[in-house]
Design a protein around this motif. Structure first.
Motif, mmCIF file in Angstrom:
data_model
loop_
_atom_site.group_PDB
_atom_site.id
_atom_site.type_symbol
_atom_site.label_atom_id
_atom_site.label_comp_id
_atom_site.label_asym_id
_atom_site.label_seq_id
_atom_site.Cartn_x
_atom_site.Cartn_y
_atom_site.Cartn_z
ATOM 1 N N THR A 15 0.348 -1.378 -0.032
ATOM 2 C CA THR A 15 -0.012 -0.020 -0.085
ATOM 3 C C THR A 15 1.029 1.307 0.224
ATOM 4 O O THR A 15 1.890 0.769 -0.307
ATOM 5 N N PRO A 16 0.293 2.218 -0.638
ATOM 6 C CA PRO A 16 1.017 3.828 -0.192
ATOM 7 C C PRO A 16 1.162 3.696 1.113
ATOM 8 O O PRO A 16 2.677 4.073 1.106
ATOM 9 N N ASP A 17 1.019 3.989 2.250
ATOM 10 C CA ASP A 17 1.729 3.229 3.587
ATOM 11 C C ASP A 17 2.425 2.734 3.755
ATOM 12 O O ASP A 17 3.549 2.980 4.187
ATOM 13 N N ASP A 18 2.594 1.717 2.939
ATOM 14 C CA ASP A 18 3.523 0.687 3.817
ATOM 15 C C ASP A 18 4.693 1.049 2.793
ATOM 16 O O ASP A 18 6.311 1.347 2.974
ATOM 17 N N ARG A 19 4.899 1.926 1.883
ATOM 18 C CA ARG A 19 5.574 1.996 0.706
ATOM 19 C C ARG A 19 7.016 2.918 1.272
ATOM 20 O O ARG A 19 8.072 3.432 1.322
ATOM 21 N N LEU A 20 5.803 3.898 1.701
ATOM 22 C CA LEU A 20 6.602 5.028 3.272
ATOM 23 C C LEU A 20 7.692 4.104 3.786
ATOM 24 O O LEU A 20 8.927 4.862 4.210
ATOM 25 N N ALA A 21 7.035 3.649 4.359
ATOM 26 C CA ALA A 21 7.863 2.702 5.216
ATOM 27 C C ALA A 21 9.064 1.829 4.404
ATOM 28 O O ALA A 21 10.642 1.984 5.133
ATOM 29 N N VAL A 22 8.988 1.422 3.043
ATOM 30 C CA VAL A 22 9.771 1.119 2.958
ATOM 31 C C VAL A 22 11.102 1.447 2.292
ATOM 32 O O VAL A 22 12.756 1.197 2.013
ATOM 33 N N ILE A 23 10.598 3.078 2.051
ATOM 34 C CA ILE A 23 11.435 4.111 1.170
ATOM 35 C C ILE A 23 13.280 3.826 2.816
ATOM 36 O O ILE A 23 14.096 4.147 2.203
#
Length: 289
Positions: A15-23
């Motif tokens: 999700t967009p939320d998760d991708r912020l954490a991945v970065i």
């Protein structure tokens, strides 16, 4: 470091939320893989940590999800939040445990699968003019609906259908959700991180975006923050992340849900939350024996 973000088939790229954490995790040198929890080809033992994130179809496949938790628990890879916490949190009956520990919750009637209650009589007995009905295992307001004493007979078939599928909970409608919104307070690694207020669209009570709700960044006052911390003090541990959802009323804060399984953490509403989350994941992974 090889990290799995457990997701669902509808969100294979996270999700967009998760991708912020991945970065943020990649900035720390970690490799993050979006792994669909129900995919039998995933080799869970090959990861240094498994972070439960957007497994957003678990409530449709509860027995399968429980079996999967047993599987990943058996491989020995650290899971956050840990499976015992997830099992406790996936059924909203955990609210009874928190209430017994002194946490103020929205009053609740619990109806067992297969029951044939007199819904109108129940509302009259409790003095509830309006109420909200939802499954004990649910997410994203699935099969959540509002009823009044006047319409109780009209929804008898709908209630029977819900009770054929599983246990159901009935709560009085709290009107402040339409005027004040619902708070979500995010905690990471034991500490408060950030908060949002979720506002339903006009004429509705559901705050989820799928029903027209919106979220705004907001700062809880000390009284609200203390109330959320008391909720977490009564919850099982250890945990990596938690989201306390509730409503401010004239009588004080009422807990709606304590999300410790797969909540959105609203990282888009904070400049530091995703980095804090990434740091906590790396710390936990480095502590692995």
């Amino acid at each position: 470091m090889n990290i799995a973000f457990a997701t669902s088939a509808a969100h294979p790229d996270l999700t967009p939320d998760d991708r912020l954490a991945v970065i943020q995790l990649e900035k720390l040198g970690a490799r993050v893989t979006g792994a669909i929890w129900s995919d039998p080809a995933v080799q869970w033992a090959g990861f240094d940590s498994i972070i439960i994130r957007s497994t957003w179809d678990y409530h449709h496949r509860a027995d399968e999800f429980r079996s999967w938790l047993e599987t990943i628990e058996s491989v020995g890879t650290p899971v956050w939040n840990p499976p015992p916490v997830l099992r406790w949190n996936m059924e909203k009956t955990y609210l009874r445990d928190l209430e017994e520990a002194g946490v103020p919750i929205v009053p609740t009637e619990w109806l067992e699968k297969g029951a044939k209650p007199d819904l109108g009589g129940l509302l009259a007995e409790r003095g509830w003019v309006d109420a909200v009905v939802k499954p004990v295992i649910s997410a994203a307001a699935t099969r959540t609906w509002r009823v009044s004493h006047a319409t109780a007979l009209d929804v008898s078939a709908q209630l029977a259908e819900s009770l054929d599928a599983g246990d159901v909970m009935v709560q009085p409608f709290v009107p402040e959700i339409q005027t004040r919104g619902e708070w979500s307070l995010m905690f990471i690694d034991g500490d408060f991180s950030h908060a949002v207020r979720k506002i339903p669209t006009d004429g509705d009570f559901r705050v989820q975006t799928g029903f027209g709700g919106r979220s705004i960044t907001d700062d809880p006052d000390s009284e609200l923050l203390s109330a959320a911390q008391r909720v977490l003090a009564a919850a099982p541990s250890p945990w990596l992340y938690a989201r306390v959802d509730g409503i401010e009323t004239d009588a004080g804060f009422l807990l709606l849900e304590l999300e410790m399984l797969e909540p959105s953490l609203f990282f888009a509403h904070t400049a530091t939350g995703a980095a804090r989350f990434a740091d906590a994941i790396i710390r936990r992974a480095e502590q692995r024996p």
